[in-house]
Write an enzyme that holds these catalytic residues in place. Structure first.
Site, PDB file in Angstrom:
ATOM      1  N   GLU A   1      -1.674  -8.132 -13.590  1.00 16.80           N
ATOM      2  CA  GLU A   1      -2.564  -7.407 -14.496  1.00 16.80           C
ATOM      3  C   GLU A   1      -1.983  -7.374 -15.905  1.00 16.80           C
ATOM      4  O   GLU A   1      -0.760  -7.400 -16.093  1.00 16.80           O
ATOM      5  CB  GLU A   1      -2.753  -5.958 -14.022  1.00 16.80           C
ATOM      6  CG  GLU A   1      -3.544  -5.823 -12.746  1.00 16.80           C
ATOM      7  CD  GLU A   1      -3.755  -4.370 -12.366  1.00 16.80           C
ATOM      8  OE1 GLU A   1      -4.640  -4.127 -11.527  1.00 16.80           O
ATOM      9  OE2 GLU A   1      -3.042  -3.500 -12.881  1.00 16.80           O
TER      10      GLU A   1
ATOM     11  N   LYS B   1      -5.505  -2.538  -3.540  1.00 12.70           N
ATOM     12  CA  LYS B   1      -5.858  -2.654  -4.957  1.00 12.70           C
ATOM     13  C   LYS B   1      -6.757  -3.847  -5.241  1.00 12.70           C
ATOM     14  O   LYS B   1      -7.650  -3.795  -6.086  1.00 12.70           O
ATOM     15  CB  LYS B   1      -4.573  -2.734  -5.788  1.00 12.70           C
ATOM     16  CG  LYS B   1      -3.681  -1.510  -5.685  1.00 12.70           C
ATOM     17  CD  LYS B   1      -2.403  -1.711  -6.471  1.00 12.70           C
ATOM     18  CE  LYS B   1      -1.499  -0.485  -6.388  1.00 12.70           C
ATOM     19  NZ  LYS B   1      -1.023  -0.224  -5.019  1.00 12.70           N
TER      20      LYS B   1
ATOM     21  N   HIS C   1       8.823   2.814 -12.481  1.00 11.47           N
ATOM     22  CA  HIS C   1       7.417   2.930 -12.092  1.00 11.47           C
ATOM     23  C   HIS C   1       7.173   4.055 -11.091  1.00 11.47           C
ATOM     24  O   HIS C   1       6.122   4.093 -10.446  1.00 11.47           O
ATOM     25  CB  HIS C   1       6.901   1.611 -11.523  1.00 11.47           C
ATOM     26  CG  HIS C   1       7.268   0.421 -12.335  1.00 11.47           C
ATOM     27  ND1 HIS C   1       6.821   0.245 -13.623  1.00 11.47           N
ATOM     28  CD2 HIS C   1       8.074  -0.636 -12.045  1.00 11.47           C
ATOM     29  CE1 HIS C   1       7.321  -0.877 -14.099  1.00 11.47           C
ATOM     30  NE2 HIS C   1       8.085  -1.424 -13.172  1.00 11.47           N
TER      31      HIS C   1
ATOM     32  N   ARG D   1      -5.339   9.674  -0.399  1.00  9.16           N
ATOM     33  CA  ARG D   1      -4.486  10.644   0.294  1.00  9.16           C
ATOM     34  C   ARG D   1      -4.229  11.810  -0.639  1.00  9.16           C
ATOM     35  O   ARG D   1      -4.594  11.778  -1.809  1.00  9.16           O
ATOM     36  CB  ARG D   1      -3.153   9.992   0.664  1.00  9.16           C
ATOM     37  CG  ARG D   1      -2.463   9.324  -0.542  1.00  9.16           C
ATOM     38  CD  ARG D   1      -1.091   8.815  -0.226  1.00  9.16           C
ATOM     39  NE  ARG D   1      -0.583   7.890  -1.224  1.00  9.16           N
ATOM     40  CZ  ARG D   1      -0.070   8.218  -2.392  1.00  9.16           C
ATOM     41  NH1 ARG D   1      -0.029   9.494  -2.750  1.00  9.16           N
ATOM     42  NH2 ARG D   1       0.392   7.313  -3.236  1.00  9.16           N
TER      43      ARG D   1
END
Length: 498
Positions: free
Chosen positions: A225, A137, A264, A322
């Protein structure tokens, strides 16, 4: 899968005219291994499964053309499904032409993809460089910040300094709420929402780092973030053949809504996304396609965004390099077999030769529910045991439910252990409209039984019956904000059903 469009031809070697991919080793297990085996059967390729001592009699082992034992889990220094050298050697021993990584485990590991290629085998997925760049990321955000400046990035911190006190200071600079997440992983592992600077901020960050290290090969790096509270999680399916095909391109195959999440991790997904404006959808598609074309992306990938519903503004989150767990709903609304197309592209096939892609249309609505061995009343703690009975309407051939699809790697008698993910099956329904799809899924869930282990079956039923889900207005906060009501409703369903 039966009824889905497969590629029009088998790629062959230019000199020998023999198929480039005749034997595939599947470096995975359970449901996704079964899915890949089914794809191999569709196009006449020999499938080679791998299994540990915990999976000796599993459906994917029995269904494959061949199966190889790769060792015990207990006492192993490296989990057999994450042992790069072992898996590559097993593929060579089995005389495989290619390796399909599935999802999870080593599917987004650039070192694995490189090792496969170095061994003279085909890796069914994007290039090692794409995985290295996009699977991480941090590097993905830095690359896009430089090369695709108009792709909207969420504000955050992704530098190398990883001391918890420094990360805590950066969180305060960004402004709460913030999201701490693993730099090199997904699936909710190494992820924490921090809503204020009160409490042990550094301790929460350290816990996220340690969890990331446990799940992603010792990599404890995390990102900080800005957290979009009350956002929608929308992802775009891309498919490319740029790497090996002159004049290749990246195709966009619609979007998926994945906002129903617990801890999550996704629980219910649907396609198309409800309440997404046509303008926002088109802008998301353009951003996703540009990212894919920038990297000359090969195979299946997913570009994930977070959407602020009131403003319809969206921000890039990450690229999953993927096949996704929830690829089933994209397959149902596009009519494409994505796994056979993965194999097709890996062998050098041209997507432009696929007539279904040239005339792609998104039709109807699909919803997927993840049936898991977990206890919603105990914060979704995973559960173990023996499945004494697993029955779904799929087995009722006399009264079939059209548009029902079951993807599973278990059966009656299967052991659910602590060694693997808690997912038992993916239940997917398709219908002409969203309302019909919801009603169909409700019917299927009522006719499904999984006895012997605690599951989230009734909890899923409560979700899709909830007014907020039915309205399409739900966000990533949906389960958290409605947990008491959902638990009460699921207990009612459990008591009321025969």
């Amino acid at each position: 899968m039966e009824g889905l469009a497969i590629p029009p031809y088998t790629p062959t070697h230019p000199d020998t005219h023999q198929p480039l991919i005749r034997r595939i080793l599947i470096a995975n297990r359970s449901e996704i291994a079964v899915r890949i085996i089914r794809a191999c059967q569709q196009i006449g390729i020999t499938s080679v499964a791998v299994y540990t001592d915990a999976d000796g009699g599993a459906p994917h082992v029995k269904l494959a053309d061949e199966a190889i034992f790769i060792g015990r889990i207990e006492g192993s220094k490296v989990h057999p499904h994450q042992d790069i050298k072992l898996l590559v050697n097993m593929a060579k021993k089995a005389k495989a032409d290619a390796i399909h990584p599935g999802y999870g485990y080593l599917s987004e590991n650039a070192a694995f993809a490189q090792a496969v290629q170095d061994a003279g085998l085909i890796f069914i997925g994007p290039s090692p460089s794409s995985i290295s760049l996009l699977g991480d990321k941090k590097s993905a955000k830095e690359y896009l910040m430089t090369h695709a400046k108009h792709v909207p990035l969420i504000p955050g911190y992704s530098d190398e300094e990883q001391v918890p006190s420094h990360l805590a200071a950066k969180a305060c600079e960004i402004g709460f709420p913030v999201l701490i997440k693993a730099a090199s992983g997904g699936g909710g592992k190494g992820m924490r929402i921090i809503r204020s600077e009160q409490g042990d901020l550094e301790g929460v960050i350290k816990a996220a780092q340690q969890e990331a290290g446990r799940h992603f090969g010792g990599d404890e790096r995390v990102l900080v973030e800005k957290y979009v509270d009350g956002g929608k999680h929308v992802e775009v399916q891309i498919f490319g053949d740029n790497a090996k095909t002159p004049g290749g391109k990246v195709w966009v195959l619609g979007e998926r809504e994945c906002s129903v999440q617990r801890r999550h991790q996704k629980v219910v997904e649907e396609s198309p996304s409800p309440l997404l404006s046509s303008e926002t959808r088109a802008a998301m598609f353009r951003a996703a396609q540009e990212i894919g074309e920038l990297l000359k992306y090969e195979g299946a990938g997913t570009v994930e965004f977070i959407l602020d519903p009131p403003t319809q503004k969206f921000y890039f989150l990450e690229v999953n390099t993927r096949i996704q767990v929830e690829h089933t709903i994209t397959e149902q609304v596009t009519g494409l077999d994505l796994v056979t197309h993965q194999i097709f592209v890996a062998g050098g096939g041209k997507l432009a030769d696929c007539p279904q892609l040239a005339n792609l249309q998104i039709r109807g609505h699909a919803i997927e529910a993840r049936l898991c061995a977990e206890n919603p009343a105990m914060d979704f703690a995973p559960c173990t045991g023996t499945i004494r009975l697993f029955a779904t309407p799929e087995e009722d051939r006399a009264n079939p439910i059209l548009g029902l699809r079951l993807d599973t790697g278990v059966e009656t008698g299967s052991q659910i252990t602590s060694h693997f993910d808690s997912m038992i099956a993916k239940i997917t329904v398709y219908a002409p409209t969203r309302e019909q799809a919801i009603e169909k899924l409700a019917l299927v869930l009522r006719k499904t039984a999984c006895l012997g282990v605690i599951t989230n079956l009734e909890f899923i039923s409560a979700i899709i019956q909830h007014a907020e889900f039915r309205s399409g207005r739900y966000t990533t906060n949906f389960i958290e904000e409605n947990i008491d009501e959902l638990l009460a409703s699921s207990r009612g369903i459990l008591v009321g059903d025969p």
